[in-house]
Every structure is written in structure tokens, then in C-alpha cells.
Design a protein around this motif. Structure first.
Motif, PDB file in Angstrom:
ATOM      1  N   LEU A   1      -5.060   1.615  -7.005  1.00 27.14           N
ATOM      2  CA  LEU A   1      -4.858   2.642  -8.429  1.00 27.14           C
ATOM      3  C   LEU A   1      -3.634   2.414  -8.885  1.00 27.14           C
ATOM      4  N   LYS A   2      -3.379   2.446 -10.211  1.00 28.15           N
ATOM      5  CA  LYS A   2      -2.419   2.591 -10.871  1.00 28.15           C
ATOM      6  C   LYS A   2      -2.462   3.272 -12.319  1.00 28.15           C
ATOM      7  N   GLN A   3      -1.408   3.857 -12.707  1.00 26.19           N
ATOM      8  CA  GLN A   3      -1.765   4.658 -14.084  1.00 26.19           C
ATOM      9  C   GLN A   3      -1.486   3.731 -15.070  1.00 26.19           C
ATOM     10  N   VAL A   4      -2.015   4.067 -16.434  1.00 26.45           N
ATOM     11  CA  VAL A   4      -2.206   3.252 -17.388  1.00 26.45           C
ATOM     12  C   VAL A   4      -1.360   3.477 -18.581  1.00 26.45           C
ATOM     13  N   LYS A   5      -0.983   2.715 -19.513  1.00 28.24           N
ATOM     14  CA  LYS A   5      -0.072   2.891 -20.471  1.00 28.24           C
ATOM     15  C   LYS A   5      -0.580   4.195 -21.410  1.00 28.24           C
TER      16      LYS A   5
ATOM     17  N   ALA B   1       1.425   4.379  -8.503  1.00 19.36           N
ATOM     18  CA  ALA B   1       0.894   3.089  -8.191  1.00 19.36           C
ATOM     19  C   ALA B   1       1.161   2.855  -6.656  1.00 19.36           C
ATOM     20  N   TYR B   2       0.912   1.766  -6.244  1.00 17.63           N
ATOM     21  CA  TYR B   2       0.974   1.476  -4.839  1.00 17.63           C
ATOM     22  C   TYR B   2       1.777  -0.024  -4.611  1.00 17.63           C
ATOM     23  N   LEU B   3       2.530  -0.265  -3.578  1.00 17.65           N
ATOM     24  CA  LEU B   3       3.212  -1.501  -3.656  1.00 17.65           C
ATOM     25  C   LEU B   3       2.050  -2.659  -3.512  1.00 17.65           C
ATOM     26  N   GLY B   4       2.283  -3.902  -3.944  1.00 23.24           N
ATOM     27  CA  GLY B   4       1.173  -4.600  -3.694  1.00 23.24           C
ATOM     28  C   GLY B   4       1.576  -5.748  -2.513  1.00 23.24           C
ATOM     29  N   ASP B   5       0.444  -6.307  -2.180  1.00 19.15           N
ATOM     30  CA  ASP B   5       0.392  -7.131  -0.873  1.00 19.15           C
ATOM     31  C   ASP B   5       0.938  -8.492  -1.479  1.00 19.15           C
ATOM     32  N   SER B   6       1.516  -9.183  -0.288  1.00 21.77           N
ATOM     33  CA  SER B   6       2.525 -10.569  -0.535  1.00 21.77           C
ATOM     34  C   SER B   6       1.860 -11.480  -1.544  1.00 21.77           C
TER      35      SER B   6
ATOM     36  N   GLY C   1       0.959  -1.253   0.117  1.00 26.67           N
ATOM     37  CA  GLY C   1       0.030   0.024  -0.032  1.00 26.67           C
ATOM     38  C   GLY C   1       0.987   1.453  -0.049  1.00 26.67           C
ATOM     39  N   THR C   2       2.204   1.117   0.177  1.00 27.49           N
ATOM     40  CA  THR C   2       3.037   2.327   0.024  1.00 27.49           C
ATOM     41  C   THR C   2       2.980   2.902  -1.450  1.00 27.49           C
ATOM     42  N   PRO C   3       2.740   4.362  -1.587  1.00 25.41           N
ATOM     43  CA  PRO C   3       2.698   4.995  -2.774  1.00 25.41           C
ATOM     44  C   PRO C   3       4.040   4.856  -3.470  1.00 25.41           C
ATOM     45  N   VAL C   4       4.016   4.925  -4.822  1.00 22.16           N
ATOM     46  CA  VAL C   4       5.218   4.938  -5.456  1.00 22.16           C
ATOM     47  C   VAL C   4       4.899   6.038  -6.721  1.00 22.16           C
ATOM     48  N   TYR C   5       5.990   6.650  -6.832  1.00 20.39           N
ATOM     49  CA  TYR C   5       6.232   8.093  -7.762  1.00 20.39           C
ATOM     50  C   TYR C   5       7.010   7.931  -8.756  1.00 20.39           C
ATOM     51  N   ALA C   6       6.367   8.512  -9.797  1.00 19.48           N
ATOM     52  CA  ALA C   6       7.533   8.696 -11.101  1.00 19.48           C
ATOM     53  C   ALA C   6       8.859   9.351 -10.687  1.00 19.48           C
ATOM     54  N   MET C   7       9.803   8.735 -10.975  1.00 16.08           N
ATOM     55  CA  MET C   7      11.242   9.406 -10.808  1.00 16.08           C
ATOM     56  C   MET C   7      11.443  10.847 -11.730  1.00 16.08           C
ATOM     57  N   ALA C   8      10.670  10.812 -12.731  1.00 20.60           N
ATOM     58  CA  ALA C   8      11.172  11.714 -13.510  1.00 20.60           C
ATOM     59  C   ALA C   8      10.032  12.112 -14.605  1.00 20.60           C
ATOM     60  N   ASP C   9       9.671  13.139 -15.058  1.00 21.80           N
ATOM     61  CA  ASP C   9       8.672  13.484 -16.242  1.00 21.80           C
ATOM     62  C   ASP C   9       8.913  12.189 -17.311  1.00 21.80           C
TER      63      ASP C   9
END
Length: 197
Positions: free
Chosen positions: A97-101, A112-117, A52-60
Motif C-alpha cells: 500500500l502507498k498513498q497517491v499523488k 507507505a511501507y519500506l521496500g524489500d531489498s 514492510g516497516t510502516p512510514v508515516y507523514a511527518m506533518a499535515d
């Protein structure tokens, strides 16, 4: 131009089993160690964080892949043409939630968010500790084939990661520099490029 894809940069003790370029060989001081049939090297960095930890884009950039990818769970790749490189984010959650292609993203935007085990590439029978598998590579996703050692996504590979264009993510972020013309992509062998590796 870059930022770490999690809220805070991890210390060494928080790194999971994935230093960049580390071998899967057992070190002499390890008492309990799985014996691998062949030596492989880690092409990314792994960071332990709770599901559930949020993940962010490292750059544009623009998302070039967003989908399920076997042992990765949900996987997102972002092309960063301004630096002639792409970033890879594995073990994400398919149920959150996760961004799409095709989506254009800005540095620091939630992707996105980190997934459960049991959904991050693991299962109820073989759970995988929640962590971010974070990779950076010279070139763009479409420059690489879908299969083989040169494939556009890689965790453990037989060849030296740097020889295949993989870059150490933490060094790229801390340097905050883009070489003139971007990061140089390695020459891909002819047969590999045409899918007969």
C-alpha cells in the motif's frame, strides 16, 4: 506540528550510511573504502528498518509526487505549505500500500511501507539494504526543477545541501518550531530555474 516518520526515533547506531551533510569521502581510519570520483554530500538522513516497516507523514500536507524514481524505488513527496517546506520519503515499496499523488494527509497518517531489498531501488543482482531515505527542504516541490543539483529529489549532491534549501530532518522534528512565514527558500539561479543548468 511534526513527528518522526517511523514508529520510533532511531539512535545513532541505527543510522544507515546517511548522516545529513556527510561527505562520501573516505575517512583516514577506514580500511575498506570505495574511492569516489568526486566528492558529494548527503542531502537527507537514512534509517535502517526491515522491509514492510510502516512510514508515516511527518506533518499535515498534500502528496505532490508518488511513483517509481530510479534508485529510490517508490518515492513520495509531501508539500507542507503551513511551514513552507516539503518532505521526501525514499526506498518505499511499490508492491505494498502507498498513498497517491494529490492525497491530503495528516501528521502521523500511514503513507507507505519500506521496500524489500530487490524493489526499493535495488535489484536481485544488486540488492539494497532496506532503509528510509528521509529528506526535508524549504519551499514546495514545484519550486524546484526536475533535474540537476537543484532537483526536487536528491540523495548525494555536489553542493552543500543547506545552500540548496535542504534542512536536517531530525533537527526540524526535535525543534518543533516553524519560523514566522515558514522556512525561507534559497534563491534559485535564473538559468537553473529555466532548465538549462
Amino acid at each position: 506540528p511534526f513527528r518522526f516518520p517511523l514508529e520510533e526515533f532511531a539512535t545513532d547506531a541505527e543510522l544507515h550510511f546517511g548522516w545529513f551533510g556527510v561527505s562520501n569521502e573516505c575517512s583516514p581510519d577506514m580500511e575498506d573504502c570505495y574511492e569516489y570520483t568526486e566528492v558529494q554530500f548527503h542531502a537527507s538522513e537514512d534509517y535502517k528498518r526491515p522491509a514492510g516497516t510502516p512510514v508515516y507523514a511527518m506533518a499535515d500536507g498534500r502528496i505532490s509526487f508518488s511513483g517509481m524514481a530510479g534508485g529510490y524505488g517508490w518515492l513520495i513527496l509531501i508539500d507542507h505549505p503551513q511551514a513552507s517546506m516539503y518532505s521526501l520519503y525514499g526506498h518505499l515499496s511499490p508492491s505494498r500500500l502507498k498513498q497517491v499523488k494529490g492525497t491530503d494527509v495528516k501528521r502521523g497518517e500511514l503513507i507507505a511501507y519500506l521496500g524489500d531489498s530487490d524493489e526499493n531501488g535495488g535489484s536481485a543482482e544488486s540488492p539494497l539494504e532496506p532503509h528510509l531515505h528521509f529528506g526535508v527542504r524549504a519551499g514546495q516541490t514545484a519550486d524546484y526543477p526536475a533535474k540537476g543539483e537543484w532537483r526536487f529529489m536528491a540523495g548525494w549532491i555536489r553542493l552543500c545541501p543547506q545552500d540548496l534549501g535542504w534542512l536536517q530532518p531530525s533537527l526540524i522534528i526535535t525543534s518543533q518550531e516553524i519560523p514566522v512565514g515558514g522556512y525561507p527558500q534559497p534563491e534559485i539561479p535564473f538559468l537553473t530555474r529555466w532548465g538549462t543548468e
